[in-house]
Each structure stands twice: as C-alpha cells, then as structure tokens.
Scaffold this motif. Structure first.
Motif, PDB file in Angstrom:
ATOM      1  N   SER A 225      39.251  46.151  46.279  1.00 57.41           N
ATOM      2  CA  SER A 225      38.626  47.376  45.755  1.00 57.41           C
ATOM      3  C   SER A 225      38.280  47.236  44.282  1.00 57.41           C
ATOM      4  CB  SER A 225      39.558  48.573  45.958  1.00 57.41           C
ATOM      5  OG  SER A 225      39.735  48.832  47.316  1.00 57.41           O
ATOM      6  N   ALA A 226      39.205  46.695  43.493  1.00 57.72           N
ATOM      7  CA  ALA A 226      38.950  46.503  42.061  1.00 57.72           C
ATOM      8  C   ALA A 226      37.796  45.530  41.852  1.00 57.72           C
ATOM      9  CB  ALA A 226      40.209  46.003  41.359  1.00 57.72           C
ATOM     10  N   TYR A 227      37.772  44.489  42.654  1.00 60.17           N
ATOM     11  CA  TYR A 227      36.714  43.501  42.536  1.00 60.17           C
ATOM     12  C   TYR A 227      35.356  44.115  42.886  1.00 60.17           C
ATOM     13  CZ  TYR A 227      34.351  39.057  42.630  1.00 60.17           C
ATOM     14  OH  TYR A 227      33.487  38.036  42.356  1.00 60.17           O
ATOM     15  N   ALA A 228      35.312  44.849  44.000  1.00 70.50           N
ATOM     16  CA  ALA A 228      34.060  45.488  44.422  1.00 70.50           C
ATOM     17  C   ALA A 228      33.590  46.504  43.383  1.00 70.50           C
ATOM     18  CB  ALA A 228      34.242  46.159  45.790  1.00 70.50           C
TER      19      ALA A 228
ATOM     20  N   LEU B 158      32.045  44.584  40.448  1.00 75.86           N
ATOM     21  CA  LEU B 158      30.721  44.080  40.805  1.00 75.86           C
ATOM     22  C   LEU B 158      29.701  45.213  40.845  1.00 75.86           C
ATOM     23  CD1 LEU B 158      31.493  41.514  43.653  1.00 75.86           C
ATOM     24  CD2 LEU B 158      30.772  41.021  41.316  1.00 75.86           C
ATOM     25  N   GLY B 159      30.124  46.376  41.332  1.00 75.38           N
ATOM     26  CA  GLY B 159      29.243  47.532  41.403  1.00 75.38           C
ATOM     27  C   GLY B 159      28.802  48.022  40.038  1.00 75.38           C
ATOM     28  N   GLU B 160      29.603  47.701  39.008  1.00 74.73           N
ATOM     29  CA  GLU B 160      29.258  48.069  37.634  1.00 74.73           C
ATOM     30  C   GLU B 160      28.533  46.930  36.926  1.00 74.73           C
ATOM     31  OE1 GLU B 160      33.001  49.129  35.928  1.00 74.73           O
ATOM     32  OE2 GLU B 160      33.252  50.859  37.253  1.00 74.73           O
TER      33      GLU B 160
ATOM     34  N   GLU C 295      26.804  38.350  48.617  1.00 73.94           N
ATOM     35  CA  GLU C 295      26.461  39.366  47.621  1.00 73.94           C
ATOM     36  C   GLU C 295      25.259  40.164  48.093  1.00 73.94           C
ATOM     37  OE1 GLU C 295      25.899  37.047  44.070  1.00 73.94           O
ATOM     38  OE2 GLU C 295      28.036  37.096  43.609  1.00 73.94           O
ATOM     39  N   GLN C 296      25.417  41.473  48.132  1.00 78.10           N
ATOM     40  CA  GLN C 296      24.332  42.386  48.481  1.00 78.10           C
ATOM     41  C   GLN C 296      23.842  43.019  47.178  1.00 78.10           C
ATOM     42  OE1 GLN C 296      23.285  42.491  51.717  1.00 78.10           O
ATOM     43  NE2 GLN C 296      24.871  40.934  52.017  1.00 78.10           N
ATOM     44  N   LEU C 297      22.648  42.642  46.742  1.00 85.30           N
ATOM     45  CA  LEU C 297      22.103  43.143  45.484  1.00 85.30           C
ATOM     46  C   LEU C 297      21.774  44.631  45.616  1.00 85.30           C
ATOM     47  CD1 LEU C 297      21.274  42.320  42.636  1.00 85.30           C
ATOM     48  CD2 LEU C 297      18.987  41.842  43.528  1.00 85.30           C
TER      49      LEU C 297
ATOM     50  N   VAL D 163      26.133  44.396  42.329  1.00 89.48           N
ATOM     51  CA  VAL D 163      26.274  43.685  43.589  1.00 89.48           C
ATOM     52  C   VAL D 163      27.405  44.328  44.381  1.00 89.48           C
ATOM     53  CG1 VAL D 163      26.945  41.451  44.579  1.00 89.48           C
ATOM     54  CG2 VAL D 163      25.467  41.522  42.571  1.00 89.48           C
ATOM     55  N   THR D 164      27.226  44.413  45.675  1.00 92.20           N
ATOM     56  CA  THR D 164      28.284  44.867  46.565  1.00 92.20           C
ATOM     57  C   THR D 164      28.697  43.682  47.417  1.00 92.20           C
ATOM     58  OG1 THR D 164      27.331  47.078  46.654  1.00 92.20           O
ATOM     59  CG2 THR D 164      28.883  46.497  48.399  1.00 92.20           C
ATOM     60  N   PRO D 165      30.000  43.393  47.494  1.00 92.78           N
ATOM     61  CA  PRO D 165      30.411  42.279  48.359  1.00 92.78           C
ATOM     62  C   PRO D 165      30.376  42.695  49.830  1.00 92.78           C
ATOM     63  CG  PRO D 165      32.331  43.252  47.304  1.00 92.78           C
ATOM     64  CD  PRO D 165      31.130  43.969  46.768  1.00 92.78           C
ATOM     65  N   ASP D 166      29.822  41.835  50.655  1.00 92.53           N
ATOM     66  CA  ASP D 166      29.862  42.012  52.103  1.00 92.53           C
ATOM     67  C   ASP D 166      30.894  40.996  52.586  1.00 92.53           C
ATOM     68  OD1 ASP D 166      29.427  42.549  54.759  1.00 92.53           O
ATOM     69  OD2 ASP D 166      27.472  41.550  54.844  1.00 92.53           O
ATOM     70  N   TRP D 167      32.125  41.480  52.823  1.00 92.83           N
ATOM     71  CA  TRP D 167      33.250  40.594  53.116  1.00 92.83           C
ATOM     72  C   TRP D 167      33.082  39.903  54.459  1.00 92.83           C
ATOM     73  CZ3 TRP D 167      35.936  39.786  48.929  1.00 92.83           C
ATOM     74  CH2 TRP D 167      36.023  40.796  47.961  1.00 92.83           C
ATOM     75  N   SER D 168      33.225  38.589  54.449  1.00 93.36           N
ATOM     76  CA  SER D 168      33.259  37.796  55.677  1.00 93.36           C
ATOM     77  C   SER D 168      34.699  37.757  56.162  1.00 93.36           C
ATOM     78  CB  SER D 168      32.782  36.364  55.382  1.00 93.36           C
ATOM     79  OG  SER D 168      31.502  36.384  54.805  1.00 93.36           O
ATOM     80  N   PRO D 169      34.932  37.274  57.378  1.00 90.89           N
ATOM     81  CA  PRO D 169      36.327  37.146  57.818  1.00 90.89           C
ATOM     82  C   PRO D 169      37.101  36.227  56.861  1.00 90.89           C
ATOM     83  CG  PRO D 169      34.828  36.878  59.677  1.00 90.89           C
ATOM     84  CD  PRO D 169      33.986  36.911  58.427  1.00 90.89           C
ATOM     85  N   ALA D 170      38.336  36.600  56.588  1.00 90.23           N
ATOM     86  CA  ALA D 170      39.184  35.803  55.695  1.00 90.23           C
ATOM     87  C   ALA D 170      39.485  34.455  56.336  1.00 90.23           C
ATOM     88  CB  ALA D 170      40.480  36.542  55.402  1.00 90.23           C
TER      89      ALA D 170
END
Length: 190
Positions: free
Chosen positions: A15-18, A21-23, A116-118, A129-136
């Motif tokens: 959440s902190a990372y996203a 990136l959103g900022e 990365e979703q611009l 950028v919004t992260p689109d998380w792939s499977p871990a």
C-alpha cells in the motif's frame, strides 16, 4: 513470524509503495524491525545520491534494528531503483517490490513483481504509476540479496555499542537528523 503478521506487513508495504508511485515518487528502501514479534516501527532511507552514498544510506537502515536489539527485520526495496541508485546490475524480476524477512539464523526473500500502469500527470507534471501486481514468486530461503540489502541484514543483528544511557533513543534522533523518516509504534515511541 506468524502468517497474519507477515500478511499485514506485506499489505502495508504494498500500500505504501502504491501510494508513493501514485504521487509520482518511488518510495525509498524501508526497514521494519521486530522485537519478540512486536513491530518497532517503519524507517525509510534518507534521500540517497547515486553511488556510494546510496550504498551507505541503505546499509545504515540497520542501525535502528541493531539499537532496538531486533530479533527479526523486514527490509523492503524495489529492484530497479536500488540497482540504479547503487550502480549495480539488476538481478531478478524488475519492476519488483522485494521483501526479505531476516533473523540471525538466515533470511527468506519474497518478491512481488508488477507491471506499471501509467496514470495521468499530476499537478506538478509528474506521471504517476499504479502497480498491477503479478502473482508473487515462491519464497526463497537464503535467496540472493543485493549487496547493500545483504549488508543491512547482517548489520541489523550486530549489537550497537554506544556509550549512551539510551542507545535506541539517540539512534532514532541521529537517524532523523540525517534525513531518515522514522515512524515508531506506540510501544517504542516513549
């Protein structure tokens, strides 16, 4: 570490990372020391200059864990950003949020790749950028860590020898003065 504590730390880190990136910012490396299963706090690296300063700034995150006499630490970083800042080759998936859970006896590397979703440009003209998380990826016991991360893990468990009545308190103050962002939990803030 209990699974629900680990899951909570993963959710907080993602959440902190996203949010960063959103900022339009890339969150700096983060350490979360634990003492007897209790979170000490979240400490982000100070602003880093490319090269030796970045290496040093990341390794110095260990000071807070050492001063707290942590028995577990979680370090969080982004593959490409740390490689670029430290002038190291990119090893492993990128972009990828990495989390290592470490004790004195070893570590387990967890990787959370994403695309990365611009998004639209913000008010300052920065792209977000919004992260689109792939499977871990599967957890990797003893997984290869970038040199400054490995050093921070190693130094986290070496007792800090300060001739001061409150080694933890003075370490917090010194790290904040150096530009580290320190957010302690209530139990350790006193």
């Amino acid at each position: 570490m209990e699974a629900q504590v680990w899951d909570a730390l993963v959710n907080v880190a993602k959440s902190a990372y996203a949010a960063g990136l959103g900022e339009g910012e890339v969150p700096r490396p983060l350490i979360m020391p634990l003492v007897r299963g209790e979170l000490v706090g979240m400490i982000w690296a100070r602003p880093l200059k490319v090269g030796q300063d970045a290496l040093t700034g990341i390794v110095e995150l260990a000071n807070i864990a050492s001063a707290a006499d942590a028995d577990e630490v979680v370090l969080v970083w982004e593959t490409y950003d740390v490689a670029t800042a430290c002038e190291l080759p990119v090893v492993g998936p990128a972009p990828c949020l990495n989390m290592v859970l470490a004790t004195r006896d070893g570590h387990v590397l967890h990787q959370f790749p994403y695309t990365e979703q611009l998004q639209q440009h913000g008010p300052e003209g920065r792209a977000s950028v919004t992260p689109d998380w792939s499977p871990a990826s599967a957890p990797q016991p003893g997984g290869e860590l970038m040199p400054p991360i490995q050093a921070a893990v190693n130094f986290s468990f070496i007792p800090l020898e300060l001739d001061h009545p409150s080694p933890f308190g003075v370490t917090v103050v010194l790290m904040e003065e150096d530009g580290y962002r320190v957010r302690l939990t209530e139990a350790f803030a006193g």
